[in-house]
Design a protein around this motif. Structure first.
Motif, PDB file in Angstrom:
ATOM      1  N   GLY A   1       9.728 -75.429 -13.999  1.00 57.58           N
ATOM      2  CA  GLY A   1      11.027 -74.795 -13.862  1.00 57.58           C
ATOM      3  C   GLY A   1      12.114 -75.751 -14.319  1.00 57.58           C
ATOM      4  N   LEU A   2      13.320 -75.242 -14.491  1.00 58.31           N
ATOM      5  CA  LEU A   2      14.434 -76.026 -15.008  1.00 58.31           C
ATOM      6  C   LEU A   2      15.283 -76.532 -13.842  1.00 58.31           C
ATOM      7  CD1 LEU A   2      15.823 -76.704 -17.827  1.00 58.31           C
ATOM      8  CD2 LEU A   2      17.402 -74.851 -17.238  1.00 58.31           C
ATOM      9  N   VAL A   3      15.353 -77.845 -13.685  1.00 55.12           N
ATOM     10  CA  VAL A   3      16.188 -78.449 -12.644  1.00 55.12           C
ATOM     11  C   VAL A   3      17.644 -78.359 -13.099  1.00 55.12           C
ATOM     12  CG1 VAL A   3      16.753 -80.570 -11.403  1.00 55.12           C
ATOM     13  CG2 VAL A   3      14.361 -79.989 -11.867  1.00 55.12           C
ATOM     14  N   VAL A   4      18.491 -77.695 -12.294  1.00 60.06           N
ATOM     15  CA  VAL A   4      19.877 -77.463 -12.701  1.00 60.06           C
ATOM     16  C   VAL A   4      20.897 -78.076 -11.745  1.00 60.06           C
ATOM     17  CG1 VAL A   4      19.363 -75.387 -14.026  1.00 60.06           C
ATOM     18  CG2 VAL A   4      19.851 -75.183 -11.581  1.00 60.06           C
ATOM     19  N   GLY A   5      20.462 -78.590 -10.591  1.00 60.90           N
ATOM     20  CA  GLY A   5      21.413 -79.191  -9.680  1.00 60.90           C
ATOM     21  C   GLY A   5      20.724 -79.943  -8.563  1.00 60.90           C
ATOM     22  N   GLN A   6      21.520 -80.661  -7.790  1.00 59.40           N
ATOM     23  CA  GLN A   6      20.994 -81.428  -6.656  1.00 59.40           C
ATOM     24  C   GLN A   6      22.119 -81.646  -5.663  1.00 59.40           C
ATOM     25  OE1 GLN A   6      21.626 -85.887  -8.561  1.00 59.40           O
ATOM     26  NE2 GLN A   6      19.589 -85.060  -8.466  1.00 59.40           N
ATOM     27  N   ASP A   7      21.746 -82.004  -4.453  1.00 58.05           N
ATOM     28  CA  ASP A   7      22.753 -82.414  -3.476  1.00 58.05           C
ATOM     29  C   ASP A   7      22.477 -83.853  -3.049  1.00 58.05           C
ATOM     30  OD1 ASP A   7      20.888 -82.373  -1.203  1.00 58.05           O
ATOM     31  OD2 ASP A   7      21.054 -80.200  -1.242  1.00 58.05           O
ATOM     32  N   VAL A   8      23.393 -84.415  -2.289  1.00 54.46           N
ATOM     33  CA  VAL A   8      23.328 -85.843  -1.996  1.00 54.46           C
ATOM     34  C   VAL A   8      22.185 -86.223  -1.071  1.00 54.46           C
ATOM     35  CG1 VAL A   8      25.796 -86.158  -2.394  1.00 54.46           C
ATOM     36  CG2 VAL A   8      24.969 -85.652  -0.080  1.00 54.46           C
ATOM     37  N   LEU A   9      21.583 -85.236  -0.392  1.00 51.52           N
ATOM     38  CA  LEU A   9      20.466 -85.513   0.509  1.00 51.52           C
ATOM     39  C   LEU A   9      19.116 -85.452  -0.188  1.00 51.52           C
ATOM     40  CD1 LEU A   9      21.559 -83.490   3.677  1.00 51.52           C
ATOM     41  CD2 LEU A   9      21.857 -85.939   3.221  1.00 51.52           C
ATOM     42  N   GLY A  10      19.123 -85.115  -1.469  1.00 54.56           N
ATOM     43  CA  GLY A  10      17.868 -84.986  -2.207  1.00 54.56           C
ATOM     44  C   GLY A  10      17.390 -83.559  -2.333  1.00 54.56           C
ATOM     45  N   GLY A  11      18.213 -82.599  -1.950  1.00 56.35           N
ATOM     46  CA  GLY A  11      17.887 -81.204  -2.221  1.00 56.35           C
ATOM     47  C   GLY A  11      17.992 -80.933  -3.708  1.00 56.35           C
ATOM     48  N   VAL A  12      17.080 -80.152  -4.246  1.00 57.09           N
ATOM     49  CA  VAL A  12      17.028 -79.891  -5.687  1.00 57.09           C
ATOM     50  C   VAL A  12      17.082 -78.390  -5.928  1.00 57.09           C
ATOM     51  CG1 VAL A  12      15.645 -80.121  -7.785  1.00 57.09           C
ATOM     52  CG2 VAL A  12      15.715 -81.988  -6.123  1.00 57.09           C
ATOM     53  N   PHE A  13      17.957 -77.972  -6.828  1.00 60.43           N
ATOM     54  CA  PHE A  13      18.069 -76.581  -7.254  1.00 60.43           C
ATOM     55  C   PHE A  13      17.393 -76.432  -8.613  1.00 60.43           C
ATOM     56  CE2 PHE A  13      21.740 -77.413  -4.527  1.00 60.43           C
ATOM     57  CZ  PHE A  13      21.707 -76.331  -3.650  1.00 60.43           C
ATOM     58  N   ALA A  14      16.488 -75.484  -8.720  1.00 56.76           N
ATOM     59  CA  ALA A  14      15.751 -75.290  -9.973  1.00 56.76           C
ATOM     60  C   ALA A  14      15.630 -73.811 -10.290  1.00 56.76           C
ATOM     61  CB  ALA A  14      14.366 -75.927  -9.883  1.00 56.76           C
ATOM     62  N   LEU A  15      15.591 -73.516 -11.574  1.00 53.93           N
ATOM     63  CA  LEU A  15      15.429 -72.160 -12.074  1.00 53.93           C
ATOM     64  C   LEU A  15      13.960 -71.950 -12.399  1.00 53.93           C
ATOM     65  CD1 LEU A  15      17.207 -69.691 -12.876  1.00 53.93           C
ATOM     66  CD2 LEU A  15      17.338 -70.677 -15.167  1.00 53.93           C
ATOM     67  N   ASN A  16      13.347 -70.966 -11.757  1.00 56.24           N
ATOM     68  CA  ASN A  16      11.925 -70.719 -11.950  1.00 56.24           C
ATOM     69  C   ASN A  16      11.573 -70.449 -13.411  1.00 56.24           C
ATOM     70  OD1 ASN A  16      10.640 -71.046  -9.476  1.00 56.24           O
ATOM     71  ND2 ASN A  16      10.989 -68.926  -8.830  1.00 56.24           N
ATOM     72  N   GLY A  17      10.401 -70.950 -13.809  1.00 62.82           N
ATOM     73  CA  GLY A  17       9.857 -70.649 -15.125  1.00 62.82           C
ATOM     74  C   GLY A  17       9.147 -69.308 -15.125  1.00 62.82           C
ATOM     75  N   HIS A  18       8.330 -69.071 -16.172  1.00 67.80           N
ATOM     76  CA  HIS A  18       7.720 -67.757 -16.358  1.00 67.80           C
ATOM     77  C   HIS A  18       6.602 -67.471 -15.358  1.00 67.80           C
ATOM     78  CE1 HIS A  18       4.926 -70.344 -18.546  1.00 67.80           C
ATOM     79  NE2 HIS A  18       4.032 -69.394 -18.401  1.00 67.80           N
ATOM     80  N   ASP A  19       6.042 -68.526 -14.714  1.00 66.90           N
ATOM     81  CA  ASP A  19       4.949 -68.310 -13.765  1.00 66.90           C
ATOM     82  C   ASP A  19       5.136 -69.212 -12.558  1.00 66.90           C
ATOM     83  OD1 ASP A  19       2.631 -67.631 -12.487  1.00 66.90           O
ATOM     84  OD2 ASP A  19       1.267 -68.305 -14.069  1.00 66.90           O
ATOM     85  N   PRO A  20       6.089 -68.876 -11.676  1.00 63.69           N
ATOM     86  CA  PRO A  20       6.373 -69.759 -10.542  1.00 63.69           C
ATOM     87  C   PRO A  20       5.200 -69.921  -9.587  1.00 63.69           C
ATOM     88  CG  PRO A  20       7.555 -67.672 -10.336  1.00 63.69           C
ATOM     89  CD  PRO A  20       6.986 -67.713 -11.717  1.00 63.69           C
ATOM     90  N   ALA A  21       4.396 -68.886  -9.417  1.00 68.36           N
ATOM     91  CA  ALA A  21       3.274 -68.979  -8.483  1.00 68.36           C
ATOM     92  C   ALA A  21       2.293 -70.064  -8.910  1.00 68.36           C
ATOM     93  CB  ALA A  21       2.563 -67.630  -8.376  1.00 68.36           C
ATOM     94  N   ALA A  22       2.041 -70.164 -10.212  1.00 66.60           N
ATOM     95  CA  ALA A  22       1.126 -71.187 -10.712  1.00 66.60           C
ATOM     96  C   ALA A  22       1.668 -72.588 -10.470  1.00 66.60           C
ATOM     97  CB  ALA A  22       0.866 -70.970 -12.199  1.00 66.60           C
ATOM     98  N   ALA A  23       2.991 -72.703 -10.393  1.00 68.32           N
ATOM     99  CA  ALA A  23       3.618 -73.999 -10.140  1.00 68.32           C
ATOM    100  C   ALA A  23       3.828 -74.250  -8.654  1.00 68.32           C
ATOM    101  CB  ALA A  23       4.955 -74.077 -10.875  1.00 68.32           C
ATOM    102  N   GLY A  24       3.371 -73.314  -7.806  1.00 69.37           N
ATOM    103  CA  GLY A  24       3.539 -73.472  -6.377  1.00 69.37           C
ATOM    104  C   GLY A  24       4.953 -73.219  -5.902  1.00 69.37           C
ATOM    105  N   ARG A  25       5.714 -72.421  -6.656  1.00 70.23           N
ATOM    106  CA  ARG A  25       7.091 -72.119  -6.296  1.00 70.23           C
ATOM    107  C   ARG A  25       7.207 -70.673  -5.800  1.00 70.23           C
ATOM    108  NH1 ARG A  25      10.324 -75.790  -9.479  1.00 70.23           N
ATOM    109  NH2 ARG A  25       9.189 -77.760  -9.340  1.00 70.23           N
ATOM    110  N   PRO A  26       8.078 -70.431  -4.833  1.00 71.54           N
ATOM    111  CA  PRO A  26       8.325 -69.062  -4.390  1.00 71.54           C
ATOM    112  C   PRO A  26       9.278 -68.350  -5.346  1.00 71.54           C
ATOM    113  CG  PRO A  26       9.715 -70.550  -3.161  1.00 71.54           C
ATOM    114  CD  PRO A  26       8.855 -71.414  -4.066  1.00 71.54           C
ATOM    115  N   GLY A  27       9.451 -67.051  -5.143  1.00 64.53           N
ATOM    116  CA  GLY A  27      10.420 -66.310  -5.933  1.00 64.53           C
ATOM    117  C   GLY A  27       9.869 -65.799  -7.245  1.00 64.53           C
ATOM    118  N   GLU A  28      10.734 -65.124  -7.989  1.00 60.49           N
ATOM    119  CA  GLU A  28      10.375 -64.495  -9.248  1.00 60.49           C
ATOM    120  C   GLU A  28      10.787 -65.359 -10.437  1.00 60.49           C
ATOM    121  OE1 GLU A  28       8.640 -61.685  -9.346  1.00 60.49           O
ATOM    122  OE2 GLU A  28       8.627 -61.701  -7.148  1.00 60.49           O
ATOM    123  N   PRO A  29      10.201 -65.101 -11.613  1.00 60.98           N
ATOM    124  CA  PRO A  29      10.652 -65.801 -12.827  1.00 60.98           C
ATOM    125  C   PRO A  29      12.153 -65.607 -13.037  1.00 60.98           C
ATOM    126  CG  PRO A  29       8.625 -64.602 -13.256  1.00 60.98           C
ATOM    127  CD  PRO A  29       9.083 -64.172 -11.887  1.00 60.98           C
ATOM    128  N   GLY A  30      12.830 -66.668 -13.426  1.00 59.64           N
ATOM    129  CA  GLY A  30      14.261 -66.589 -13.683  1.00 59.64           C
ATOM    130  C   GLY A  30      15.133 -66.626 -12.447  1.00 59.64           C
TER     131      GLY A  30
END
Length: 241
Positions: A106-135
């Motif tokens: 997925g595409l990392v697009v932001g972060q916060d000062v505590l180490g939280g990371v915001f990312a945009l899911n790729g085409h197959d998030p389940a295979a990457a162990g990520r929740p949510g839908e593509p995009g």
């Protein structure tokens, strides 16, 4: 691949609307000066147009610093000393645009000062162990060491950041004095909390925890290491900062 003129030269770019949204927002927003060449390089690899919020931010600014420095949004990279790295650097884009290359998880697009990371899911998030839908956006939470679905796309995420709901999102994670601490950080620095945010001690009394300023890569590295060893799953790539 579409060339830069096709991606950037659109009739209805999103940037003017974004600038107006920054002005209207009650959340403080600092817009970093862009690196035009790096921004164009990012846009060509991303293959999104300036009609989108992602494309407009990449092309027109080096990144955003929100809520007094608590959240950082990556864009085309800021050339100034101490600025934010570009999406290309954070996500390890190839040196030359490659139509076959895509972010592995997925595409990392932001972060916060505590180490939280915001990312945009790729085409197959389940295979990457990520929740949510593509995009859709996901968030790596430093207090649970797990990814959480945000049920919104990138443009919706930008609107959400400007909406004033960050206090609710970070409820229990912002100790007294957090504004001053965040404002004093350099853009490559984060806040290390001990006992760690994912421990029962921190959950019970965050105000009593000690905090120190460290490089952001250290904050992310410690969280990733603990997530692999004792968390719910390997979080995967958290960005190169």
């Amino acid at each position: 691949m579409r060339e830069i003129d096709e991606l950037a030269g659109v009739d209805d770019p999103a940037w003017p609307e974004l600038r107006a949204a920054f002005t209207r927002s009650g959340v403080p927003v600092r817009v970093l000066a862009p690196d035009p060449e790096e921004g164009r390089r990012c846009l060509v690899q991303l293959q999104v147009t300036a009609r989108s919020a992602l494309g407009a931010l990449t092309l027109n600014c080096g990144g955003l610093v929100l809520d007094g420095g608590w959240v950082r949004v990556f864009g085309g990279g800021s050339p100034a000393l101490g600025g934010l790295p570009s999406l290309a650097r954070v996500n390890r884009f190839p040196a030359v645009a490659d139509p076959a290359w895509h972010p592995a998880t997925g595409l990392v697009v932001g972060q916060d000062v505590l180490g939280g990371v915001f990312a945009l899911n790729g085409h197959d998030p389940a295979a990457a162990g990520r929740p949510g839908e593509p995009g859709q956006m996901t968030y790596f939470a430093p207090d649970t060491l797990a990814w959480e679905a945000m049920d919104m796309g990138h443009s919706g995420w930008i609107s959400w950041l400007l909406s004033g709901r960050l206090d609710m999102f970070y409820d229990g994670l912002r100790p007294p004095g957090w504004r001053e601490e965040a404002a004093a950080l350099g853009l490559s620095e984060g806040i290390s909390v001990f006992p760690f945010l994912w421990t029962e001690e921190a959950h019970a009394d965050l105000a009593a925890a000690s905090r120190r300023v460290v490089p952001m890569r250290e904050v992310l590295g410690v969280a990733a290491d603990f997530a692999r060893r004792m968390g719910p799953a390997d979080p995967g790539f958290l960005g190169e900062v």
